[in-house]
Design an enzyme around this catalytic site. Structure first.
Site, PDB file in Angstrom:
ATOM      1  N   CYS A 172     -39.762  22.807  25.980  1.00  0.00           N
ATOM      2  CA  CYS A 172     -40.059  23.343  27.315  1.00  0.00           C
ATOM      3  C   CYS A 172     -39.868  24.862  27.333  1.00  0.00           C
ATOM      4  O   CYS A 172     -38.810  25.372  26.949  1.00  0.00           O
ATOM      5  CB  CYS A 172     -39.148  22.669  28.344  1.00  0.00           C
ATOM      6  SG  CYS A 172     -39.216  23.433  29.978  1.00  0.00           S
ATOM      7  N   ILE A 173     -40.859  25.592  27.820  1.00  0.00           N
ATOM      8  CA  ILE A 173     -40.793  27.041  27.881  1.00  0.00           C
ATOM      9  C   ILE A 173     -39.723  27.515  28.848  1.00  0.00           C
ATOM     10  O   ILE A 173     -39.036  28.514  28.616  1.00  0.00           O
ATOM     11  CB  ILE A 173     -42.175  27.632  28.255  1.00  0.00           C
ATOM     12  CG1 ILE A 173     -42.111  29.170  28.222  1.00  0.00           C
ATOM     13  CG2 ILE A 173     -42.640  27.124  29.610  1.00  0.00           C
ATOM     14  CD1 ILE A 173     -43.463  29.818  28.442  1.00  0.00           C
TER      15      ILE A 173
END
Length: 476
Positions: A168-169
Site C-alpha cells: 500500500c502506497i
C-alpha cells in the site's frame, strides 16, 4: 263533470274489478319466475354500479424538468465495514455525489445480519495532507503478531496499532513518521511503565488478526484501551477508536500524548478532536438504509469501500448483500395504498411479487473481488381517483424489473444499481358512475320483465283455451 272526475280521467292505470279477473296456476308460477328474475337482474345491476370501472392508457411521461425521484433502500453487507462503506450517486447529466450521509444511516451487523450496536456515525473521513519524514533510522514501532497482540493489549493502558500492508502506497508514506513517533513516545513514556505503546501489524502476514479487528482499509490506526477492547462475543465485537488525523510525526506525537493516562488516577483524558479520533465499527458488516433524491434521468447508485487516504485489497473484498427494500417514489400510507389497489387491483399483485425486483433477495459472491451489477427498468403508473381529498385524487406508483450480473476485475468490487426510467407511463383513470343511469336500468329491468312475463302469460293462457276447445270439439 266534477273536478275529481276530470282528474280521474287522466289515470293511466285504470283498475279492473277483482270480480272480473281470473287467477290461474300457470299465472302464479310465471309470477314467481318473473319476481326471481327481477331480483337477480337488480342484483347484477347493483353490483355493476358498485364495481369500480377504470380506463388504462399508455402515455408519454410529462414530468417537469428538475423534478426529483425518491429512491428508498435497505441493504445488508455482512463483509463490508461501516467505517469505509460509501453510498455514491451519479446520473446521465453529470451529477456526482460521494459518500452521502444526510439521508443515509449505517448500523454494524454480525454475519447473521443482526444489528450489534448503535448507528455508526463516521463523519467525513479527513484526507491527511502531511506524512512527515521520508526516512527514519531506529528501532521504531513494536512489531505485533497474532501470537503477541493480546499480551501487549493486556500489558499497556493504551495500545495504538498501525495495521498496514507493504504493497500500500499510503502505508509506505506513513511508515517513517510512525516509527519516529513511536521512538519519541517510547523515550517520554518508557514501555516498562505500561502507559502507552505504538505498534504495527503487517496484515499480509497476520490476516486472521486483521480480520478479527475488521481491518479493510490500509493503513488503519486503531486505539485500544486496557480493560475495554478484549471484551467480545462469538462475533468478535471490539470497542476501540480509529485515528483519522494528520500523519506527520509532530501530529502523531501530539495526538498520542493526549491519550496517555494520568499517573495519579490512570483515567484517560481524551483531548483529541472528534474528526481525528472516532469509535471504530464494532463488527465487520454494515446495514445501509435510507433514501436519496435523484433527477428523473438514468443514473447509478454505487455502494463500495471508499477513502481518499486508504488502500483496499480488492482480492479480499466481498460484496455479498441482502436487499430488504429497494423502491422508487414516495412511500404511500395504508389508506393511499388501499385506494390505489381499489382502482387498479393489478398493482397489488405486482407489489407483492418479488421475482421481478430486488426486494427480499440475497446476492452472494462466490469468492472475493466480485462486482454485482443490477440493471433496473422503471415504469411509472399514475392513478387518477374520483376522491375529493387532494392526497387521494392523484396517486403514483413505480414498478421495476431487475436484471443482475456478476463481474470479476482488478478494481475494488462494488454493488452497482443502474436505474433507467421509461419515457412512457401508465395512466389509469377511474370512470364515474351515473346514479340516474342506474335508476333507469332498474326501471327497465322491472318493466321489461313484467311486460315479457305478461306476454308469455297471455300466450300460455290462449294456448290452454285452444286446447280445451279442441277437446270439446268446438270450432275456433
Amino acid at each position: 263533470m266534477t273536478t275529481t272526475s276530470k282528474i280521474k280521467s287522466i289515470d293511466f292505470y285504470r283498475k279492473i274489478p277483482r270480480d272480473l279477473t281470473e287467477a290461474s296456476l300457470s299465472g302464479a308460477g310465471l309470477s314467481l319466475i318473473a319476481a326471481f328474475a327481477m331480483i337477480f337482474l337488480f342484483g347484477m345491476e347493483l353490483n355493476n354500479y358498485l364495481t369500480v370501472s377504470s380506463t388504462t392508457n399508455v402515455v408519454v411521461d410529462r414530468s417537469k424538468d428538475g423534478e426529483y425521484l425518491r429512491i428508498q433502500f435497505n441493504m445488508s453487507f455482512p463483509a463490508l465495514s461501516c467505517e469505509f462503506a460509501s453510498v455514491d450517486v451519479s446520473d446521465a447529466l453529470g451529477t456526482n455525489r460521494y459518500n452521502l450521509t444526510k439521508t443515509v444511516r449505517k448500523y454494524p451487523i454480525d454475519p447473521n445480519l443482526k444489528i450489534v450496536g448503535p448507528e455508526f456515525h463516521p463523519g467525513p473521513i479527513p484526507n491527511p495532507t502531511s506524512h512527515g519524514d521520508d526516512d527514519h533510522e531506529g528501532e521504531g514501532a513494536h512489531v505485533l503478531t497474532s501470537s503477541t497482540f493480546d499480551e501487549y493489549a493486556r500489558r499497556y493502558s493504551v495500545l495504538v496499532v498501525n495495521f498496514y500492508a507493504p504493497w500500500c502506497i499510503w502505508s509506505a508514506r506513513l511508515k517513517p513518521s510512525w516509527d519516529k513517533a513511536a521512538g519519541i513516545i517510547a523515550e517520554k513514556y518508557h514501555p516498562d511503565t505500561g502507559r502507552i505503546l505504538l505498534g504495527k501489524v503487517d496484515c499480509t502476514d497476520n490476516n486472521d488478526l486483521c480480520r478479527k479487528h475488521h481491518i479493510q482499509g490500509f493503513p488503519s490506526i486503531r486505539i485500544f484501551r486496557k480493560g475495554h477492547d478484549l471484551k467480545g462475543d462469538e462475533h468478535g465485537h471490539h470497542e476501540h477508536d480509529s485515528y483519522y488525523g494528520e500523519r506527520d510525526t509532530d501530529s502523531l506525537v501530539k495526538a498520542m500524548e493526549a491519550l496517555v493516562p494520568k499517573e495519579t488516577t490512570l483515567a484517560l483524558e481524551d483531548k483529541t478532536n472528534g474528526t481525528v479520533k472516532r469509535p471504530a465499527p464494532r463488527a465487520g458488516g454494515c446495514r445501509i438504509e435510507g433514501f436519496i433524491r435523484a433527477k428523473k434521468v438514468p443514473g447509478n447508485i454505487i455502494i463500495s469501500a471508499h477513502s481518499g487516504s486508504h488502500s483496499f485489497d480488492a482480492s479480499a473484498m466481498n460484496m455479498t448483500h441482502y436487499v430488504s427494500q429497494f423502491s422508487f417514489g414516495r412511500e404511500l400510507n395504508f389508506w393511499m395504498r388501499r385506494e390505489l389497489y381499489r382502482i387498479y387491483p393489478h398493482l397489488a399483485s405486482v407489489y407483492d411479487t418479488v421475482e421481478a425486483n430486488l426486494t427480499g433477495r440475497i446476492y452472494v459472491s462466490q469468492h472475493e473481488n466480485i462486482t454485482h451489477d443490477h440493471y433496473l427498468q422503471v415504469v411509472k403508473t399514475e392513478v387518477v381517483s374520483l376522491q375529493k381529498r387532494k392526497e387521494f385524487s392523484l396517486l403514483e406508483q413505480y414498478d421495476y424489473t431487475s436484471h443482475s450480473n456478476t463481474v470479476q476485475n482488478t478494481n475494488v468490487p462494488v454493488a452497482k444499481f443502474h436505474y433507467e426510467l421509461s419515457p412512457m407511463q401508465v395512466l389509469v383513470k377511474e370512470n364515474p358512475k351515473s346514479f340516474s343511469h342506474f335508476i333507469t336500468n332498474v326501471c327497465a329491468i322491472i318493466g321489461g320483465v313484467f311486460t315479457v312475463a305478461g306476454i308469455v302469460d297471455s300466450m300460455l293462457h290462449g294456448a290452454m283455451r285452444m286446447v280445451k276447445k279442441i277437446e270439446l270439439g268446438k270450432q275456433f
